[in-house]
Motif scaffolding. Structure first.
Motif, PDB file in Angstrom:
ATOM      1  N   LEU A 206       0.728  -1.297  -0.021  1.00  0.00           N
ATOM      2  CA  LEU A 206       0.012  -0.139  -0.109  1.00  0.00           C
ATOM      3  C   LEU A 206       0.920   1.213  -0.008  1.00  0.00           C
ATOM      4  O   LEU A 206       0.601   2.290  -0.607  1.00  0.00           O
ATOM      5  CB  LEU A 206      -0.911   0.168   1.150  1.00  0.00           C
ATOM      6  N   LYS A 207       2.241   1.243   0.147  1.00  0.00           N
ATOM      7  CA  LYS A 207       3.049   2.047   0.341  1.00  0.00           C
ATOM      8  C   LYS A 207       3.823   2.385  -0.943  1.00  0.00           C
ATOM      9  O   LYS A 207       3.679   3.593  -1.523  1.00  0.00           O
ATOM     10  CB  LYS A 207       4.219   2.019   1.285  1.00  0.00           C
ATOM     11  N   SER A 208       4.056   1.553  -1.771  1.00  0.00           N
ATOM     12  CA  SER A 208       5.036   1.518  -2.953  1.00  0.00           C
ATOM     13  C   SER A 208       4.124   0.981  -4.268  1.00  0.00           C
ATOM     14  O   SER A 208       4.272   1.389  -5.313  1.00  0.00           O
ATOM     15  CB  SER A 208       6.179   0.828  -2.986  1.00  0.00           C
ATOM     16  N   GLY A 209       3.060   0.296  -4.024  1.00  0.00           N
ATOM     17  CA  GLY A 209       2.338  -0.344  -5.077  1.00  0.00           C
ATOM     18  C   GLY A 209       2.975  -1.383  -5.612  1.00  0.00           C
ATOM     19  O   GLY A 209       2.375  -2.349  -6.494  1.00  0.00           O
ATOM     20  N   ARG A 210       4.045  -1.846  -5.343  1.00  0.00           N
ATOM     21  CA  ARG A 210       4.965  -3.249  -6.006  1.00  0.00           C
ATOM     22  C   ARG A 210       4.133  -4.434  -5.595  1.00  0.00           C
ATOM     23  O   ARG A 210       3.714  -4.535  -4.285  1.00  0.00           O
ATOM     24  CB  ARG A 210       6.283  -2.923  -5.711  1.00  0.00           C
ATOM     25  N   CYS A 211       4.263  -5.371  -6.309  1.00  0.00           N
ATOM     26  CA  CYS A 211       3.847  -6.877  -5.913  1.00  0.00           C
ATOM     27  C   CYS A 211       4.974  -7.611  -5.124  1.00  0.00           C
ATOM     28  O   CYS A 211       6.044  -7.537  -5.567  1.00  0.00           O
ATOM     29  CB  CYS A 211       3.448  -7.262  -7.214  1.00  0.00           C
ATOM     30  N   LEU A 212       4.606  -7.885  -3.870  1.00  0.00           N
ATOM     31  CA  LEU A 212       5.567  -8.782  -3.181  1.00  0.00           C
ATOM     32  C   LEU A 212       5.708  -9.914  -3.807  1.00  0.00           C
ATOM     33  O   LEU A 212       7.280 -10.442  -3.520  1.00  0.00           O
ATOM     34  CB  LEU A 212       5.020  -8.837  -1.836  1.00  0.00           C
ATOM     35  N   GLU A 213       5.163 -10.722  -4.518  1.00  0.00           N
ATOM     36  CA  GLU A 213       5.459 -11.942  -5.286  1.00  0.00           C
ATOM     37  C   GLU A 213       6.250 -11.831  -6.458  1.00  0.00           C
ATOM     38  O   GLU A 213       6.819 -12.876  -6.908  1.00  0.00           O
ATOM     39  CB  GLU A 213       4.162 -12.883  -5.380  1.00  0.00           C
ATOM     40  N   ASP A 214       5.935 -10.831  -7.299  1.00  0.00           N
ATOM     41  CA  ASP A 214       6.583 -10.526  -8.615  1.00  0.00           C
ATOM     42  C   ASP A 214       7.004  -8.962  -8.754  1.00  0.00           C
ATOM     43  O   ASP A 214       6.042  -8.203  -8.901  1.00  0.00           O
ATOM     44  CB  ASP A 214       5.226 -10.960  -9.637  1.00  0.00           C
ATOM     45  N   ALA A 215       8.197  -8.756  -8.555  1.00  0.00           N
ATOM     46  CA  ALA A 215       8.871  -7.460  -8.662  1.00  0.00           C
ATOM     47  C   ALA A 215       8.720  -6.682  -9.984  1.00  0.00           C
ATOM     48  O   ALA A 215       9.033  -5.697  -9.969  1.00  0.00           O
ATOM     49  CB  ALA A 215      10.188  -7.467  -8.223  1.00  0.00           C
ATOM     50  N   SER A 216       8.197  -7.491 -11.077  1.00  0.00           N
ATOM     51  CA  SER A 216       7.978  -6.963 -12.352  1.00  0.00           C
ATOM     52  C   SER A 216       6.817  -6.152 -12.448  1.00  0.00           C
ATOM     53  O   SER A 216       6.572  -5.587 -13.190  1.00  0.00           O
ATOM     54  CB  SER A 216       8.416  -8.046 -13.416  1.00  0.00           C
ATOM     55  N   GLN A 217       5.823  -6.351 -11.248  1.00  0.00           N
ATOM     56  CA  GLN A 217       4.603  -6.012 -11.379  1.00  0.00           C
ATOM     57  C   GLN A 217       4.238  -4.810 -10.164  1.00  0.00           C
ATOM     58  O   GLN A 217       4.872  -4.986  -9.212  1.00  0.00           O
ATOM     59  CB  GLN A 217       3.377  -7.058 -11.490  1.00  0.00           C
ATOM     60  N   ALA A 218       3.699  -3.859 -10.546  1.00  0.00           N
ATOM     61  CA  ALA A 218       3.290  -2.986  -9.610  1.00  0.00           C
ATOM     62  C   ALA A 218       1.873  -2.259 -10.049  1.00  0.00           C
ATOM     63  O   ALA A 218       1.626  -2.130 -11.262  1.00  0.00           O
ATOM     64  CB  ALA A 218       4.509  -1.748  -9.385  1.00  0.00           C
ATOM     65  N   VAL A 219       1.426  -1.238  -9.215  1.00  0.00           N
ATOM     66  CA  VAL A 219       0.065  -0.597  -9.287  1.00  0.00           C
ATOM     67  C   VAL A 219       0.538   0.743  -8.842  1.00  0.00           C
ATOM     68  O   VAL A 219       1.232   1.054  -8.234  1.00  0.00           O
ATOM     69  CB  VAL A 219      -1.197  -1.047  -8.583  1.00  0.00           C
ATOM     70  N   PRO A 220      -0.303   1.672  -9.461  1.00  0.00           N
ATOM     71  CA  PRO A 220       0.298   3.254  -9.174  1.00  0.00           C
ATOM     72  C   PRO A 220      -0.257   3.457  -7.737  1.00  0.00           C
ATOM     73  O   PRO A 220      -1.145   2.697  -7.264  1.00  0.00           O
ATOM     74  CB  PRO A 220      -0.674   4.010 -10.348  1.00  0.00           C
ATOM     75  N   THR A 221       0.413   4.474  -7.104  1.00  0.00           N
ATOM     76  CA  THR A 221      -0.019   4.863  -5.815  1.00  0.00           C
ATOM     77  C   THR A 221      -0.247   6.384  -6.105  1.00  0.00           C
ATOM     78  O   THR A 221       0.247   7.050  -6.939  1.00  0.00           O
ATOM     79  CB  THR A 221       1.263   4.698  -4.530  1.00  0.00           C
ATOM     80  N   TYR A 222      -0.957   6.856  -5.071  1.00  0.00           N
ATOM     81  CA  TYR A 222      -1.566   8.356  -4.909  1.00  0.00           C
ATOM     82  C   TYR A 222      -1.359   8.869  -3.581  1.00  0.00           C
ATOM     83  O   TYR A 222      -1.567   8.134  -2.304  1.00  0.00           O
ATOM     84  CB  TYR A 222      -2.886   8.161  -5.252  1.00  0.00           C
ATOM     85  N   PRO A 223      -0.918  10.151  -3.618  1.00  0.00           N
ATOM     86  CA  PRO A 223      -0.831  10.569  -2.191  1.00  0.00           C
ATOM     87  C   PRO A 223      -2.323  10.958  -1.559  1.00  0.00           C
ATOM     88  O   PRO A 223      -3.226  11.036  -2.623  1.00  0.00           O
ATOM     89  CB  PRO A 223      -0.171  12.256  -2.705  1.00  0.00           C
ATOM     90  N   VAL A 224      -2.668  10.811  -0.601  1.00  0.00           N
ATOM     91  CA  VAL A 224      -4.030  10.789   0.242  1.00  0.00           C
ATOM     92  C   VAL A 224      -3.486  11.555   1.470  1.00  0.00           C
ATOM     93  O   VAL A 224      -2.489  11.372   2.211  1.00  0.00           O
ATOM     94  CB  VAL A 224      -4.460   9.560   0.098  1.00  0.00           C
ATOM     95  N   ARG A 225      -4.799  12.211   1.730  1.00  0.00           N
ATOM     96  CA  ARG A 225      -4.595  12.969   2.759  1.00  0.00           C
ATOM     97  C   ARG A 225      -6.157  13.209   3.501  1.00  0.00           C
ATOM     98  O   ARG A 225      -7.226  13.153   2.617  1.00  0.00           O
ATOM     99  CB  ARG A 225      -4.181  14.449   2.901  1.00  0.00           C
ATOM    100  N   ILE A 226      -6.139  13.662   4.725  1.00  0.00           N
ATOM    101  CA  ILE A 226      -7.503  13.907   5.455  1.00  0.00           C
ATOM    102  C   ILE A 226      -7.685  15.231   5.880  1.00  0.00           C
ATOM    103  O   ILE A 226      -6.728  16.015   6.332  1.00  0.00           O
ATOM    104  CB  ILE A 226      -8.086  13.032   6.290  1.00  0.00           C
ATOM    105  N   VAL A 227      -8.524  16.139   5.232  1.00  0.00           N
ATOM    106  CA  VAL A 227      -8.666  17.410   5.457  1.00  0.00           C
ATOM    107  C   VAL A 227     -10.107  17.883   5.869  1.00  0.00           C
ATOM    108  O   VAL A 227     -11.033  17.694   5.196  1.00  0.00           O
ATOM    109  CB  VAL A 227      -8.216  18.383   4.262  1.00  0.00           C
TER     110      VAL A 227
END
Length: 121
Positions: A85-106
């Motif tokens: 949830l921090k980097s988007g990378r797949c722990l089982e397959d380093a060649s795969q990842a999903v995008p991450t987005y900055p998020v905040r509560i205001v």
């Protein structure tokens, strides 16, 4: 120092109380499906792309959250790969990842950050 500093456009997507503790919700942010997770033990909100590259489906918001080696993760509900949830990378397959987005509560609103589109972008 030269170069442009990236700016962030913050988009309010839901109220904090709309989030399910330790689970995900999906929001359409600027045409992209974003999976938003609120982890109560960490008191932290994360935002990643909802698209699972292994199954080809937008399902990550339906995955199970947890921690592997101290890393907050979501397990895809289809084939069970774990995505950080921090980097988007797949722990089982380093060649795969999903995008991450900055998020905040205001002021009780969950906001997802996207790069601002400039005139020269």
């Amino acid at each position: 120092m030269s170069g442009k500093c990236p700016q962030t456009a913050w988009i309010s997507v839901c109220r904090v109380e709309d989030l399910e503790p330790d689970a995900g919700v999906c929001a359409l942010v600027n045409g992209e499906q974003v999976a938003i997770f609120y982890l109560t033990q960490l008191n932290q909100v994360y935002a990643i792309g909802n698209y699972d590259p292994f199954s080809g489906a937008n399902v990550l918001s339906r995955g199970l959250t947890g921690s592997l080696g101290g890393e907050p993760v979501v397990a895809s509900p289809i084939y069970k790969q774990h995505f950080s949830l921090k980097s988007g990378r797949c722990l089982e397959d380093a060649s795969q990842a999903v995008p991450t987005y900055p998020v905040r509560i205001v002021d009780g609103w969950v906001q997802v950050g996207l790069p601002k589109q400039g005139e020269n972008a």
